[in-house]
Design a protein around this motif. Structure first.
Motif: not given
Length: 95
Positions: A58, A68-71, A75
Motif C-alpha cells: 500500500p 497512479h493505479y488507484r486513480h 485499478g
C-alpha cells in the motif's frame, strides 16, 4: 506485447529499466506484476508485492503512463497496451 518498467529512487537498483514481454494479448496490471515477480527476484516480491492481499504494497506508488493505479477506473484490472510504461516509486517522507 512489450511494456517498459522503471524503478525510481531506492527501486532503481532492484527493478532498473527493463522491457517486459507479455504473452497475453489482454494483459492487466496484475498480470504484469506476476510476470515481474517471476523475472526480477524474491527481493522484488517481498519489498514491492502485497503477498497477502495481492497487488502492490500500500505504501508503493505504481504508475501506469504517469497515473497512479488507484486513480484508474479498473485499478489493477486495467489492461495494458504495447508501449505502456510502468513506474515504481518507494514511499517518500520529508519535512
Amino acid at each position: 506485447m512489450q511494456i517498459q518498467v522503471k524503478g525510481y529512487l531506492t527501486y532503481r537498483e532492484l527493478i532498473g529499466t527493463r522491457n517486459v514481454e507479455l504473452s497475453a494479448p489482454k494483459a492487466t496490471l496484475q498480470d504484469c506484476l506476476q510476470v515481474l515477480a517471476g523475472e526480477i527476484s524474491d527481493e522484488f516480491r517481498t519489498q514491492v508485492l502485497d503477498l497477502e492481499g495481492g497487488g502492490v504494497q500500500p505504501h508503493i506508488a505504481l504508475l501506469l503512463n504517469g497515473q497512479h493505479y488507484r486513480h484508474l477506473p479498473e485499478g489493477l484490472d486495467t489492461q495494458v497496451q504495447a508501449g505502456d510504461q510502468l513506474a515504481f516509486f518507494p514511499p517518500i517522507a520529508g519535512g
